[in-house]
Design a protein around this motif. Structure first.
Motif, PDB file in Angstrom:
ATOM      1  N   ASP A 147     -46.930 -59.365  40.225  1.00 23.83           N
ATOM      2  CA  ASP A 147     -47.434 -60.735  40.113  1.00 23.83           C
ATOM      3  C   ASP A 147     -47.311 -61.207  38.667  1.00 23.83           C
ATOM      4  O   ASP A 147     -47.278 -60.395  37.749  1.00 23.83           O
ATOM      5  CB  ASP A 147     -48.904 -60.791  40.554  1.00 23.83           C
TER       6      ASP A 147
ATOM      7  N   ASP B  94     -38.093 -65.507  53.221  1.00 26.34           N
ATOM      8  CA  ASP B  94     -38.776 -64.256  52.879  1.00 26.34           C
ATOM      9  C   ASP B  94     -38.105 -63.082  53.607  1.00 26.34           C
ATOM     10  O   ASP B  94     -37.942 -61.996  53.033  1.00 26.34           O
ATOM     11  CB  ASP B  94     -40.257 -64.371  53.288  1.00 26.34           C
TER      12      ASP B  94
ATOM     13  N   TYR C  29     -44.420 -58.626  53.916  1.00 27.38           N
ATOM     14  CA  TYR C  29     -45.520 -59.564  54.119  1.00 27.38           C
ATOM     15  C   TYR C  29     -45.488 -60.153  55.531  1.00 27.38           C
ATOM     16  O   TYR C  29     -44.765 -61.133  55.780  1.00 27.38           O
ATOM     17  CB  TYR C  29     -45.423 -60.683  53.058  1.00 27.38           C
TER      18      TYR C  29
HETATM   19  P1  FAD Z   1     -40.128 -59.586  45.875  1.00 29.72           P
HETATM   20  O1  FAD Z   1     -39.679 -58.801  47.044  1.00 29.72           O
HETATM   21  O2  FAD Z   1     -39.211 -59.693  44.710  1.00 29.72           O
HETATM   22  O3  FAD Z   1     -40.510 -61.042  46.392  1.00 29.72           O
HETATM   23  C1  FAD Z   1     -41.195 -61.968  45.551  1.00 29.72           C
HETATM   24  C2  FAD Z   1     -40.946 -63.386  46.042  1.00 29.72           C
HETATM   25  O4  FAD Z   1     -39.622 -63.779  45.736  1.00 29.72           O
HETATM   26  C3  FAD Z   1     -41.056 -63.560  47.557  1.00 29.72           C
HETATM   27  O5  FAD Z   1     -41.578 -64.854  47.794  1.00 29.72           O
HETATM   28  C4  FAD Z   1     -39.636 -63.467  48.060  1.00 29.72           C
HETATM   29  O6  FAD Z   1     -39.433 -64.176  49.269  1.00 29.72           O
HETATM   30  C5  FAD Z   1     -38.875 -64.080  46.910  1.00 29.72           C
HETATM   31  N1  FAD Z   1     -37.563 -63.457  46.693  1.00 29.72           N
HETATM   32  C6  FAD Z   1     -37.267 -62.146  46.699  1.00 29.72           C
HETATM   33  N2  FAD Z   1     -35.999 -61.922  46.362  1.00 29.72           N
HETATM   34  C7  FAD Z   1     -35.461 -63.146  46.108  1.00 29.72           C
HETATM   35  C8  FAD Z   1     -34.190 -63.590  45.669  1.00 29.72           C
HETATM   36  N3  FAD Z   1     -33.196 -62.697  45.406  1.00 29.72           N
HETATM   37  N4  FAD Z   1     -34.008 -64.929  45.504  1.00 29.72           N
HETATM   38  C9  FAD Z   1     -35.016 -65.820  45.724  1.00 29.72           C
HETATM   39  N5  FAD Z   1     -36.244 -65.452  46.145  1.00 29.72           N
HETATM   40  C10 FAD Z   1     -36.466 -64.135  46.325  1.00 29.72           C
HETATM   41  N6  FAD Z   1     -48.621 -55.550  42.519  1.00 29.72           N
HETATM   42  C11 FAD Z   1     -48.808 -54.890  41.341  1.00 29.72           C
HETATM   43  O7  FAD Z   1     -48.849 -55.530  40.272  1.00 29.72           O
HETATM   44  N7  FAD Z   1     -48.983 -53.539  41.292  1.00 29.72           N
HETATM   45  C12 FAD Z   1     -48.935 -52.766  42.420  1.00 29.72           C
HETATM   46  O8  FAD Z   1     -49.078 -51.547  42.370  1.00 29.72           O
HETATM   47  C13 FAD Z   1     -48.741 -53.428  43.681  1.00 29.72           C
HETATM   48  N8  FAD Z   1     -48.671 -52.721  44.835  1.00 29.72           N
HETATM   49  C14 FAD Z   1     -48.421 -53.358  46.025  1.00 29.72           C
HETATM   50  C15 FAD Z   1     -48.300 -52.600  47.197  1.00 29.72           C
HETATM   51  C16 FAD Z   1     -48.034 -53.225  48.416  1.00 29.72           C
HETATM   52  C17 FAD Z   1     -47.894 -52.381  49.667  1.00 29.72           C
HETATM   53  C18 FAD Z   1     -47.907 -54.638  48.473  1.00 29.72           C
HETATM   54  C19 FAD Z   1     -47.642 -55.335  49.793  1.00 29.72           C
HETATM   55  C20 FAD Z   1     -48.017 -55.406  47.321  1.00 29.72           C
HETATM   56  C21 FAD Z   1     -48.259 -54.772  46.082  1.00 29.72           C
HETATM   57  N9  FAD Z   1     -48.362 -55.502  44.879  1.00 29.72           N
HETATM   58  C22 FAD Z   1     -48.574 -54.846  43.685  1.00 29.72           C
HETATM   59  C23 FAD Z   1     -48.274 -56.974  44.887  1.00 29.72           C
HETATM   60  C24 FAD Z   1     -46.841 -57.490  44.604  1.00 29.72           C
HETATM   61  O9  FAD Z   1     -46.455 -57.128  43.315  1.00 29.72           O
HETATM   62  C25 FAD Z   1     -46.852 -59.007  44.755  1.00 29.72           C
HETATM   63  O10 FAD Z   1     -47.050 -59.371  46.091  1.00 29.72           O
HETATM   64  C26 FAD Z   1     -45.665 -59.754  44.146  1.00 29.72           C
HETATM   65  O11 FAD Z   1     -45.990 -61.122  44.087  1.00 29.72           O
HETATM   66  C27 FAD Z   1     -44.373 -59.617  44.932  1.00 29.72           C
HETATM   67  O12 FAD Z   1     -43.814 -58.377  44.809  1.00 29.72           O
HETATM   68  P2  FAD Z   1     -42.566 -57.956  45.752  1.00 29.72           P
HETATM   69  O13 FAD Z   1     -42.135 -56.636  45.293  1.00 29.72           O
HETATM   70  O14 FAD Z   1     -42.906 -58.120  47.166  1.00 29.72           O
HETATM   71  O15 FAD Z   1     -41.514 -59.074  45.300  1.00 29.72           O
END
Ligand code: FAD
Length: 286
Positions: free
Chosen positions: A109, A160, A147
């Motif tokens: 985030d 997504d 998600y």
């Molecule tokens: P992404 O998969 O990169 O997605 C982020 C957003 O960008 C989404 O809206 C997606 O649709 C969009 N997107 C993705 N790829 C692209 C692209 N190529 N072009 C345009 N849009 C795109 N947070 C922490 O800080 N520390 C943790 O340890 C942590 N653990 C977590 C564990 C789990 C199981 C979950 C579900 C979440 C966790 N989070 C953690 C929260 C997470 O970091 C947030 O939800 C963050 O906002 C998104 O991370 P992501 O890896 O899903 O991102």
């Protein structure tokens, strides 16, 4: 051992998520919790990565210590926030040297005070880029977040889903869902993933409600919904803590039963470093 390999023969998997404590007392509570939950023979445990990479060193130390002291396979969460690819490469090398074989590749985030996530110069913008980097440079089992009710920043649920497919194509071989409370939300999501060609195991993220304010805060932040009947039961407790826990645990047991009956390959418990609710749920499921 790698989690994706374990899931081929050991399903349903039960796993527990912890966060790095802020002080010594928190550390003692965490290790008491780990000891209590070890008795339930988890498939793996995971340790989160603090906002802004703030727990980088602690996360590595904790996964190493938990795996070494308990023999439970551990997964380190890793985010792209505030780090260059060289810095992330350094964390991956530390994890490898510590004997860790599993990494949850996350974008993370935006840091406090920043509204939108911004790619660090020389770093990564999305989790799929991090997953690709890990796959190209190291030999880890790569996990990814997903998600069922859509990531709050996504332009649409289809967009997504496209992003999730990219993450899996980049190397994520296990997915863990954001918390949710309605099993049908998970089942519908899995159906959509399969239709989109995502065929890796999708582990259900479970958070037993033990505190109404906290669950409202979490769901508001992550875009998950609390089903009306559950919310109503929680509100009828008039804030009585014991009753809230009872409603939360009963709901989680029913939710987990339905998920397992429907073939979910695993349940990942967001423990918040406490063992009691998770123990009650698992004991009842077994
Ligand atoms: P992404 O998969 O990169 O997605 C982020 C957003 O960008 C989404 O809206 C997606 O649709 C969009 N997107 C993705 N790829 C692209 C692209 N190529 N072009 C345009 N849009 C795109 N947070 C922490 O800080 N520390 C943790 O340890 C942590 N653990 C977590 C564990 C789990 C199981 C979950 C579900 C979440 C966790 N989070 C953690 C929260 C997470 O970091 C947030 O939800 C963050 O906002 C998104 O991370 P992501 O890896 O899903 O991102």
């Amino acid at each position: 051992m790698k989690i994706d390999a374990k899931l081929k023969s050991q399903t349903p998997a039960f796993s527990f998520e912890f966060f790095p404590p802020k002080n010594e007392e928190g550390m003692r509570t965490l290790f008491d919790t780990v000891a209590e939950l070890k008795e339930l023979d988890p498939t793996y445990v995971s340790v989160t990565y603090g906002a802004g990479g703030s727990t980088r060193r602690l996360t590595v130390e904790l996964v190493e210590r938990i795996q070494r002291e308990t023999g439970i396979d551990a997964m380190a969460h890793l985010t792209c926030v505030g780090a260059t690819r060289e810095e992330i490469g350094g964390v991956l090398s530390d994890l490898k040297n510590a004997g860790i074989q599993n990494v949850l590749a996350l974008r993370g985030d935006p840091p406090k005070g920043q509204e939108k996530f911004e790619r660090t110069e020389g770093g990564f913008g999305y989790a799929n880029e991090l997953a690709q980097f890990i796959r190209d440079s190291h030999d880890f089992c790569i996990g990814g977040a997903c998600y069922p009710e859509m990531h709050p920043e996504a332009a649409s649920s289809d967009a997504d889903m496209d992003a999730l497919k990219r993450k899996v194509d980049a190397g994520a071989s296990v997915l863990i869902t954001q918390l949710f409370f309605d099993p049908n939300v998970y089942l519908h999501f899995v159906e959509r993933c399969r239709a989109a060609g995502i065929d890796v195991p999708i582990i259900a993220g479970i958070m037993p409600v033990t505190n109404i304010g906290q669950v409202k805060r979490f769901t508001a932040m992550c875009g998950a919904s609390i089903p009306g009947p559950l919310l109503q039961r929680l509100e009828q407790t008039n804030g009585e803590q014991g009753e809230i826990r009872k409603v939360g645990v009963e709901h989680a047991i029913l939710q987990c039963q339905k998920l397992l009956e429907a073939g979910a390959p695993g349940l990942h418990f967001y423990t918040l470093n406490r063992s009691k609710a998770t123990r009650e749920i698992l004991q009842s499921l077994r």
